[in-house]
Write an enzyme that holds these catalytic residues in place. Structure first.
Site, short mmCIF file in Angstrom:
data_model
loop_
_atom_site.label_atom_id
_atom_site.label_comp_id
_atom_site.label_asym_id
_atom_site.label_seq_id
_atom_site.Cartn_x
_atom_site.Cartn_y
_atom_site.Cartn_z
N GLY A 1 0.84 -1.20 0.00
CA GLY A 1 0.00 0.00 0.00
C GLY A 1 0.86 1.23 0.00
O GLY A 1 2.09 1.16 0.14
N GLY B 1 3.73 7.96 2.03
CA GLY B 1 4.78 6.96 2.01
C GLY B 1 4.29 5.61 1.54
O GLY B 1 3.18 5.47 1.02
N LYS C 1 5.82 0.99 7.70
CA LYS C 1 5.45 2.17 6.93
C LYS C 1 6.65 3.09 6.78
O LYS C 1 7.20 3.59 7.76
CB LYS C 1 4.30 2.92 7.60
N ASP D 1 -7.01 11.90 11.10
CA ASP D 1 -7.10 11.59 9.67
C ASP D 1 -7.99 10.38 9.42
O ASP D 1 -7.60 9.44 8.72
CB ASP D 1 -5.69 11.34 9.10
#
Length: 466
Positions: free
Chosen positions: A18, A23, A40, A137
């Site tokens: 993903g 990033g 990540k 978020d």
């Protein structure tokens, strides 16, 4: 990315699974613990100087460490953060999954499925808020749907750390403002209440097939729309419509908390009323039963006396009544989007007519001669005579709000009085008025709205509100 195939001499980066503006997410193997993890890799802002990059990196590390405090079955666990190759890496729990954003490319979801999904999300977000953690978020891309049916939220605080959803030095927007609370879009700090709005925007998108702010080719225009808080009213959300309207209230103080939202979703899931009512403890022993019976007879006697007085007055129900508002009142906590018809407190009735006493009779009021009179008569029934008031809403109105007598009663159970003033005829079939609600817990709130009425069987029925 050959140089990152091995990270910190511990994590083998297997493949990217993903990514986005912030990033890339890698599926990786932790050699020390012999398990699969998600790593990540955060991209630092370009073209803003070394100092800005260092600030973003430090914020990312700090936010990741804060997120690591939360351990919950419906939140992706952060195991650690490292600073390597001059950028931050976040080591997280790996969940074989797809994002809600990917799922919604197939089309909108049914309300029952969204309720099940959102209960899991709310449980994690409520726990985060209790721990003092703001997500900042919440959006479909950060909601993971596990292959086993588990739902988890990810990326706590990372968007803020990386400067997401902000104007860059070149005037471009990093990220999307489509799920931002209005106050955040205007530059204010994110809070628990702004998380609630973003959750509402996410659920809205899952149900309606588009974001609350609509679409705009120019992201600046979308950001402007978000800052105003102007949303497209939901039309496909069924029983979730009242809750969505409250979550997306432009006023942060009027939104429910995440815990209240979770409680209401769980009630919807089992078909229970969404307003909790304290249960009265059962009487103990014969003496308790006798007291309860006597109290019951007294209540019935008083109610009967009230009905007799009302029926013999000859002036019918109070003249002050109005239909359920779709927009939220301007002050105080927001009423549900269910036909907003708060409690009674009659301001426009003649001086000789006392405020209506809640009566359980469901008999309809006398036929009104004008839309203004009908509006006043409607609110004069509330909150005591729910069945009669509900009968003054057209089928179209009930359908458009996903309204049932149960949800209607649930909404009005929060108020002790309502009054109507400044009733103005707007033509042959509409009227405007100012409605003031009095909450059971104290406090008042007012709103001004225009109502369209239709005639059916010699009576005016409320058909819509704007």
């Amino acid at each position: 990315m050959e140089e990152t195939r091995r990270l910190a001499d511990r994590f083998d980066l297997i493949e990217p699974v993903g990514g986005g503006s912030m990033g890339t997410v890698w599926r990786a193997r932790d050699d020390n613990l012999e398990r699969i993890v998600a790593v990540k890799e955060l991209l630092l802002p370009h073209g803003q100087g070394e100092q800005k990059s260092d600030e973003a990196k430090n914020r990312a590390l700090r936010e990741a460490r804060i997120a690591a405090r939360l351990v919950h079955p419906h939140a992706i666990t952060v195991f650690g953060v490292i600073d390597e190759q001059d950028r931050p890496w976040i080591i997280m729990e790996y969940l074989p999954s797809t994002s809600l954003a990917d799922k919604l490319r197939e089309g909108p979801m049914e309300a029952d499925d969204v309720i099940r999904l959102s209960i899991q999300l709310c449980s994690a977000l409520a726990a985060a808020h209790r721990a003092g953690i703001v997500h900042r978020d919440i959006k479909p891309g950060n909601v993971l749907l596990g292959d086993d049916g588990t739902v988890k939220i990810t990326d706590f605080g990372i968007s803020r750390a990386m400067g997401d959803v902000q104007l860059t030095a070149t005037g471009e927007i990093s990220g999307t403002p489509a799920f931002l609370a209005p106050e955040v879009a205007r530059g204010e700090d994110a809070t628990f209440a702004s998380d609630v709005f973003s959750l509402g925007a996410t659920l809205y998108t899952a149900l309606e097939g588009g974001t609350p702010y609509g679409t705009a080719e120019n992201p600046i225009a979308l950001l402007y729309r978000a800052s105003s808080g102007e949303i497209t009213p939901p039309v496909k959300s069924g029983i979730l419509t009242p809750l969505l309207t409250r979550l997306l209230d432009v006023r942060p103080d009027s939104r429910p908390t995440m815990t209240e939202t979770e409680r209401e979703l769980r009630a919807l899931a089992i078909g229970a009323p969404t307003t909790l009512v304290a249960e009265e403890p059962p009487p103990r022993g014969r003496k308790g039963v006798l007291i309860a019976l006597i109290a019951g007879f007294l209540v019935l006697a008083v109610a009967a006396a009230i009905v007799v007085v009302v029926l013999t007055r000859g002036d019918g129900t109070p003249s002050d009544a109005a239909p359920p508002p779709s927009s939220q009142p301007q002050t105080g906590a927001p009423p549900s989007s269910a036909p907003v018809v708060p409690p009674q407190s009659v301001s426009s009735a003649p001086p000789s007519t006392p405020p209506s006493t809640p009566v359980s009779s469901s008999a309809p009021p006398p036929a009104a001669q004008t839309p203004g009179q009908a509006l006043s008569a409607y609110y004069g029934l509330l909150p005591g005579n729910l069945e009669a008031a509900f009968g003054l809403l057209s089928d179209n109105f009930k359908r458009s709000r996903g309204q049932t007598l149960a949800t209607y009663g649930n909404f009005w159970g929060r108020f002790q009085a309502v009054s109507v003033s400044n009733v103005t005829e707007r033509g042959a079939n509409s009227a405007s008025a100012t409605i003031t609600y009095v909450r059971k817990g104290g406090g008042t709130e007012s709103e001004t709205a225009t109502f369209v009425l239709v005639q059916q069987d010699g009576r005016y029925l409320i058909d819509s509100q704007r």
